[in-house]
Design a protein around this motif. Sequence first.
Motif, short mmCIF file in Angstrom:
data_model
loop_
_atom_site.label_atom_id
_atom_site.label_comp_id
_atom_site.label_asym_id
_atom_site.label_seq_id
_atom_site.Cartn_x
_atom_site.Cartn_y
_atom_site.Cartn_z
N THR A 72 0.80 -1.23 0.00
CA THR A 72 0.00 0.00 0.00
C THR A 72 0.83 1.28 0.00
OG1 THR A 72 -0.11 0.10 2.42
CG2 THR A 72 -1.83 -1.18 1.28
N GLY A 73 2.11 1.17 0.31
CA GLY A 73 2.92 2.36 0.48
C GLY A 73 2.75 3.03 1.82
N ALA A 74 2.07 2.35 2.74
CA ALA A 74 1.84 2.91 4.07
C ALA A 74 3.15 3.08 4.83
CB ALA A 74 0.90 2.00 4.87
N THR A 75 3.19 4.09 5.69
CA THR A 75 4.34 4.30 6.56
C THR A 75 4.30 3.32 7.71
OG1 THR A 75 4.40 6.66 6.02
CG2 THR A 75 5.52 5.98 8.04
N MET A 76 5.44 2.71 7.99
CA MET A 76 5.54 1.79 9.12
C MET A 76 5.92 2.57 10.38
SD MET A 76 7.51 -1.53 7.51
CE MET A 76 8.82 -0.56 6.72
N TYR A 77 5.31 2.19 11.49
CA TYR A 77 5.64 2.75 12.81
C TYR A 77 5.95 1.58 13.73
CZ TYR A 77 3.49 7.11 11.17
OH TYR A 77 3.17 8.25 10.47
N VAL A 78 7.16 1.55 14.32
CA VAL A 78 7.55 0.46 15.19
C VAL A 78 8.14 1.01 16.48
CG1 VAL A 78 7.94 -1.18 13.31
CG2 VAL A 78 9.83 0.25 14.11
N SER A 79 8.16 0.18 17.51
CA SER A 79 8.66 0.60 18.81
C SER A 79 10.17 0.85 18.78
CB SER A 79 8.35 -0.47 19.86
OG SER A 79 8.92 -0.12 21.12
N ASP A 80 10.57 1.89 19.50
CA ASP A 80 11.99 2.16 19.70
C ASP A 80 12.30 2.15 21.20
OD1 ASP A 80 14.58 2.64 18.72
OD2 ASP A 80 14.38 4.80 19.01
N GLU A 81 11.49 1.42 21.94
CA GLU A 81 11.69 1.26 23.38
C GLU A 81 12.34 -0.09 23.67
OE1 GLU A 81 11.28 3.46 25.60
OE2 GLU A 81 9.72 4.88 25.00
N GLY A 82 12.73 -0.30 24.92
CA GLY A 82 13.20 -1.60 25.36
C GLY A 82 14.69 -1.84 25.27
N GLY A 83 15.44 -0.93 24.65
CA GLY A 83 16.88 -1.11 24.57
C GLY A 83 17.32 -1.79 23.29
N PRO A 84 18.64 -1.90 23.08
CA PRO A 84 19.18 -2.40 21.81
C PRO A 84 18.81 -3.84 21.48
CG PRO A 84 20.92 -2.14 23.47
CD PRO A 84 19.72 -1.47 24.01
N ASP A 85 18.58 -4.67 22.49
CA ASP A 85 18.20 -6.06 22.21
C ASP A 85 16.81 -6.18 21.61
OD1 ASP A 85 20.61 -6.98 23.17
OD2 ASP A 85 19.86 -7.46 25.17
N TRP A 86 16.06 -5.11 21.66
CA TRP A 86 14.66 -5.15 21.19
C TRP A 86 14.41 -4.13 20.09
CZ3 TRP A 86 12.73 -9.43 22.70
CH2 TRP A 86 13.29 -10.04 23.83
N THR A 87 15.46 -3.81 19.36
CA THR A 87 15.35 -2.86 18.26
C THR A 87 15.06 -3.59 16.96
OG1 THR A 87 16.93 -1.37 19.34
CG2 THR A 87 16.58 -1.07 16.96
N TYR A 88 14.06 -3.13 16.25
CA TYR A 88 13.75 -3.70 14.94
C TYR A 88 14.92 -3.48 13.99
CZ TYR A 88 8.78 -4.20 16.18
OH TYR A 88 7.59 -4.57 16.75
N SER A 89 15.12 -4.42 13.07
CA SER A 89 16.29 -4.37 12.19
C SER A 89 16.14 -3.30 11.12
CB SER A 89 16.50 -5.73 11.53
OG SER A 89 15.66 -5.86 10.39
N ASP A 90 17.21 -3.12 10.36
CA ASP A 90 17.22 -2.14 9.28
C ASP A 90 16.34 -2.56 8.10
OD1 ASP A 90 18.97 -0.59 10.72
OD2 ASP A 90 20.77 -1.37 9.73
N ALA A 91 15.79 -3.78 8.15
CA ALA A 91 14.88 -4.21 7.09
C ALA A 91 13.59 -3.39 7.09
CB ALA A 91 14.54 -5.70 7.24
N PHE A 92 13.31 -2.74 8.21
CA PHE A 92 12.13 -1.88 8.30
C PHE A 92 12.52 -0.50 7.74
CE2 PHE A 92 11.28 -5.30 11.16
CZ PHE A 92 9.91 -5.48 11.12
N VAL A 93 12.79 -0.48 6.45
CA VAL A 93 13.29 0.72 5.79
C VAL A 93 12.23 1.82 5.83
CG1 VAL A 93 14.16 1.68 3.62
CG2 VAL A 93 14.74 -0.67 4.28
N GLY A 94 12.64 3.00 6.30
CA GLY A 94 11.73 4.13 6.33
C GLY A 94 10.77 4.13 7.49
N ALA A 95 10.86 3.14 8.38
CA ALA A 95 9.94 3.06 9.50
C ALA A 95 10.19 4.20 10.49
CB ALA A 95 10.06 1.72 10.21
#
Length: 472
Positions: A72-95
């Motif tokens: 759809t071209g929708a913007t992704m929004y993901v959590s940036d909480e919880g510290g480095p062990d719980w960071t979403y990877s760079d595959a979430f481009v533009g998130a």
Amino acid sequence: MLLERIYDEDLAQASYVIGCQAKGEAIVVDPRRDLDVYLDLAAKNGMKIVAVTETHIHADYLSGTRELAAATGATMYVSDEGGPDWTYSDAFVGAVRMKHGHRIALGNITVEAVHTPGHTPEHLSFLVTDGAQSSDPGFMLTGDFVFVGDLGRPDLLDEAAGFVDTRFAGAKDLFASLRDRFLTLPDYVQVLPAHGSGSACGKALGAIASTTVGYERNFSWWSRYLKNDDEQGFIDELLNGQPDAHAYFARMKQQNKIGPAVIGDEPELIEYTSERLGAELADDSVIFVDTRHNGQVHEGTVEGALNIPGVQKAASYGAWVYDPETEQRPLVLLAASRDEAEQMRDHLIRVGIDAVRGFITSLDGLDLVVPKLVQPEDLDGFEHVLLLDVRNKTEFAAGHLPGAAQLSGGRVLWNLDQLPAADAGTIVTYCQSGVRNSVAASALRRKGYDIAELDGSYNAWVQMSGALPVAA
């Protein structure tokens, strides 16, 4: 405001579509990977999906966030909480990576991220405000934080993801999230969780779709501990009696953090003839999936077939018996029609099983074998090296057959080291009624084990013996 709950009975998982009718924009929260339900709903309401988000890194299903954004071209929004062990990877481009308090605006609607750790460190809930009606939030999407009558379990990272003793810190975080985030809200705020009855993400989830802050404040099992500031009592009760975590949860957790593969347009399923399927089975290039009830399977099935009984629980049982990380051969399904086969494929991709190649509508012309069964009245004299209970440990504790060992069906394939060697002799397996037993038994047979299913399983044995079950 449009607010629609999309519920998957298979995995007891809820996603939500929130839309501003004035602006024609929508956000999807916690989507699954088969997208038609969201696309159709948006089209029906004249809306464009412009945003997609999720409450946390899920363990029980593979997230559709990247899939929906790609479609759809929708913007992704993901959590940036919880510290480095719980960071979403760079595959979430533009998130957009959200901290506590981040707001997403859709016309008159505001979706505010609230950090609610406990189930997982990065977990977010979402407060939803319909600005056309009020300046205050009226809804909270709680993900795996607060369920109807229960809470998200904090032990999954230990049980399924290989962590050690994180459950205690998670339980403390959950207590604080309830005290400092949830119970500070007005009683009228409606609570919309990500799971319902049948999910393994909690131990006593209600079957009702939603609740309120006030109801949970007054009637939930945990409320008395918060009222008395009894953190230790809360932790003890929360961690006691949690069900077995399915082994595939570890794969989901890892893939959801890294970023699930985007499927895009799926190829058309091949409709097999018995001749073609027989040839590919003979050279072991495909795996056959018998989708019938175990009673029919016991009358005869293809040798080496996996039993995944029907569309409705295909994701749940499919993840018990097929591991895409170790198995490369594609699946051919027994299905009444192409439409049924496509529905089953949709369920399987929800747990990352993307290997369905085709289907066949009949067993006619295929060589069949009859699975080994043992009747309850013959069990005492039946030679076997192990009596295996494939129910959950809580069911086992409530009562089991004398001499049985327990290993739940969702963990069997990943814990073969707990079984005798495949050539050691016959293993007799059972569950409650026979459905889960047939699923687990089919996976063990494919691994070379000599399996005899207890016909009718635990229920039949209790009825036959008239004896009280052995309690753990």
